[in-house]
Design a protein around this motif. Structure first.
Motif, PDB file in Angstrom:
ATOM      1  N   PHE A   1       0.681  -1.024   0.160  1.00  0.00           N
ATOM      2  CA  PHE A   1      -0.031  -0.082  -0.053  1.00  0.00           C
ATOM      3  C   PHE A   1       1.008   1.308  -0.031  1.00  0.00           C
ATOM      4  O   PHE A   1       1.658   1.344   0.954  1.00  0.00           O
ATOM      5  CB  PHE A   1      -0.990   0.027   1.193  1.00  0.00           C
TER       6      PHE A   1
ATOM      7  N   ASN B   1      -5.807   6.150  -2.997  1.00  0.00           N
ATOM      8  CA  ASN B   1      -6.008   4.550  -2.802  1.00  0.00           C
ATOM      9  C   ASN B   1      -4.812   3.873  -3.593  1.00  0.00           C
ATOM     10  O   ASN B   1      -4.592   3.925  -4.873  1.00  0.00           O
ATOM     11  CB  ASN B   1      -7.404   4.273  -3.672  1.00  0.00           C
ATOM     12  N   ASN B   2      -4.317   3.167  -2.801  1.00  0.00           N
ATOM     13  CA  ASN B   2      -2.696   2.740  -3.177  1.00  0.00           C
ATOM     14  C   ASN B   2      -2.479   1.506  -3.057  1.00  0.00           C
ATOM     15  O   ASN B   2      -1.081   1.073  -3.020  1.00  0.00           O
ATOM     16  CB  ASN B   2      -1.834   3.611  -2.466  1.00  0.00           C
ATOM     17  N   SER B   3      -3.095   0.456  -3.150  1.00  0.00           N
ATOM     18  CA  SER B   3      -2.833  -0.883  -3.022  1.00  0.00           C
ATOM     19  C   SER B   3      -2.484  -1.514  -4.199  1.00  0.00           C
ATOM     20  O   SER B   3      -2.822  -0.887  -5.433  1.00  0.00           O
ATOM     21  CB  SER B   3      -3.938  -1.831  -2.474  1.00  0.00           C
ATOM     22  N   ASN B   4      -1.467  -2.264  -4.422  1.00  0.00           N
ATOM     23  CA  ASN B   4      -1.038  -2.979  -5.833  1.00  0.00           C
ATOM     24  C   ASN B   4      -1.489  -4.083  -5.803  1.00  0.00           C
ATOM     25  O   ASN B   4      -2.203  -4.969  -5.013  1.00  0.00           O
ATOM     26  CB  ASN B   4       0.397  -2.827  -5.721  1.00  0.00           C
TER      27      ASN B   4
END
Lengths: 287, 287, 287
Positions: free
Chosen positions: C44, C59-62
């Motif tokens: 994240f 919003n930052n998850s991979n």
């Protein structure tokens, strides 16, 4: 949480694809001096590298479920469970809750009626989205008896179950009283009933659902069973029949490697929504 | 982090709704051999099952605040606090930082002036979005004295406070020097001042703000107080008056259940932005 | 995970800006009774208060990478590493994997060819997005020898490396067989080779890449080295030359403050994509 990865095959698509899911689950709770537990659950879930919610950017948190619980009584809000979703013997007792690694379309669920579009149409804890709007539910369990009611902006539900001598009978009913974002309209309903239990190394369950969506009824039976060989291997299967379409059936196996890891595989043949053969297999691990 | 859930009522909307928030907070830090602490804070926050940021998909992380801290001196970057937001006695010392479970519109904040649109117009740590653009701030505290300056792409701010004999006096000023995404324009400003303290079981504070947005001035006073009965029950209230609109007032209570759980309720009557009566109540728990 | 914050300067933009990144990394794993490790990694990540993915909402998850590993053999799926990305001596052994705090454009990477648009064009573990589509890879390492193959929806890759007497030689090759979302077309390729090692307090590496994108070839050499003064200070630099554009070079330093904290700074001069001087400096800390 858990993770799983492997491969899926669909006879219609005639293609093998990779299959994966990572579920990070945050369970938070605390207890008052009087013994009431307050808690919440939120998931961050990714499938095939993408958000389960469907966006190309893998932003993947869901709505939270909030609860307080004391003496068998639970009050919950937010992304609630819902009475159908929480009914005993709706899902299979497997790692995917269906056939194989990923569920193979979950044709084993009696409440998943294809002929009237009633697939996953009930209120449920949504791992990938916001879940119920204005959802509130109350659960009560005591001496083998369980009761469950819920209310959302669009529906209400009531469920009950009773466990005796290793058997559980359950019934649940949800009805919509307003047009919902999921496509349900006023008057739509799902009635679900089941009985299941364990006989030695066998577990077996019979489930039935009667669903009505936009005035179209569909009834479905599902017979499910499994056998635990006691060597880490479990084999299971189901046969389901919907009144206006043909049967679905499937067989699967799970092999426990220890440490929370298992190999999962299953094949499903369905004539419901469309004639298809679906395979999913791979590794599952919880952490 | 914390969670809260319950219900809200607005007299204008004439409707009760469920209210919930889950805040997962990640505080990471480490310390150099020389005793300098480096850290960062990020939140993942969900409200009413949805992202606090407003999207229907509950993707909910915010911008991170980065800092280094040593001997009362702190340098921070990113999603900074801001001088007005961090000024003592801007917010109420309650679980919601306002009235009841959710704040009831935060009419108790002197810097929240309605007549000129100056509601939450200051630079603040944003729990739901990215926060300040090019934000940098320095805080210093020593022997009861505190100083705070900040700079962003659009504004600068300076604040100071002093604590003596249980009382804290504070002043903070933020001014914009460029048109900002929040609607502020060059020359807009907020001046905030407060005094507050504790007398036995009473806490009381008086706050004042003078705000100018797009050439329109608005001044607001807010008197706030609470009483701790010593039995877990705290009762609090406020009266606020803005020069060109009528008064707002509110009363609330908090009851501590132990284990970090409390019941929170409050009612606010306002004639500011629009005449309304707002109620929020429910359970709050930290974890 | 780690965090870093500081400032960057670009001579072209003629502007200093704040620079920050927070990376929360979730590594989950478990082990079977037979000693096979199953795991997954998800990040994240937030940069300059925003999602690394570029959205204004942070919003930052991979995408997650899933793997099973036993006896030097690893099978992975999802957001895979890729053979070029994982090749030894592609990146610098610095906190940013490039020059200074943020990498300064990563002109030190031989596979980053500017004249044919081949910058970061290879399959790589994506910290900000979903990563490879249908990615599967196998890694094997034994007695200093390492092998790596991967397959995605659009490309395949093969790599090998061997370590002897403190030196590592490596070669990796990726070729596309279908038009990919990143702009690569059928027939595009990257060939990367390197040799590097440590001589006392010196580390040195020489890397070469030959890339072809849309029929345009570009070759690039990069010579990289560093010296550890043994006092917490490390100084490093590189010179890189691409055949149809001018050189890039850079020099940087890292100073270890203990506790996982270091000060990082570096300056890069490039004539590749466009003539520019880039500086980044600040603090880095892992947690």
């Amino acid at each position: 949480g858990y993770a799983r990865f492997g491969a899926t095959y669909s006879d219609n698509a005639d293609d093998w694809n990779t299959a994966s899911r990572l579920r990070l689950q945050f369970d938070v709770s605390t207890e008052t001096d009087g013994g009431i537990v307050f808690g919440a659950r939120q998931r961050f879930q990714t499938e095939e590298n993408l958000s389960t919610g469907g966006a190309t950017d893998p932003n993947n948190s869901n709505g939270a479920r909030f609860y307080m619980s004391t003496n068998g009584f639970t009050l919950a809000m937010g992304n609630i469970l819902g009475v159908i979703e929480a009914a005993p013997n709706l899902y299979l007792p497997t790692a995917s809750s269906g056939m194989g690694l990923e569920g193979n379309g979950f044709y084993s669920l009696a409440a998943n009626t294809s002929s009237n579009g009633g697939r996953f149409a009930w209120t449920a804890y949504d791992s990938a989205g916001a879940g119920a709007v204005e959802g509130v539910e109350v659960l009560y369990s005591m001496n083998g008896f369980g009761a469950h009611i819920h209310s959302t902006e669009y529906s209400y539900g009531v469920g009950a179950n009773y466990t005796f001598s290793g058997y559980t009978v359950a019934v649940a009913y949800e009805e919509w009283d307003a047009a919902a974002p999921g496509g349900q309209v006023d008057g739509d309903s799902i009635l679900f009933a089941s009985i299941g239990g364990t006989i030695g190394a066998f577990d077996v369950a019979l489930a039935y659902a009667s669903t009505e969506f936009s005035g179209v009824e569909a009834d479905k039976w599902s017979l499910k069973g499994g056998y635990d060989f006691g060597t880490g291997l479990t084999v299971y299967g189901f046969v389901a029949s919907e009144d206006v379409v043909d049967e679905s059936y499937g067989i699967g196996a799970s092999y426990d490697l220890g440490g929370g890891v298992s190999l999962e595989g299953g094949i499903t043949q369905t004539d419901e929504a469309l004639d298809d053969t679906i395979v999913s297999l791979g590794a599952f691990f919880s952490f």
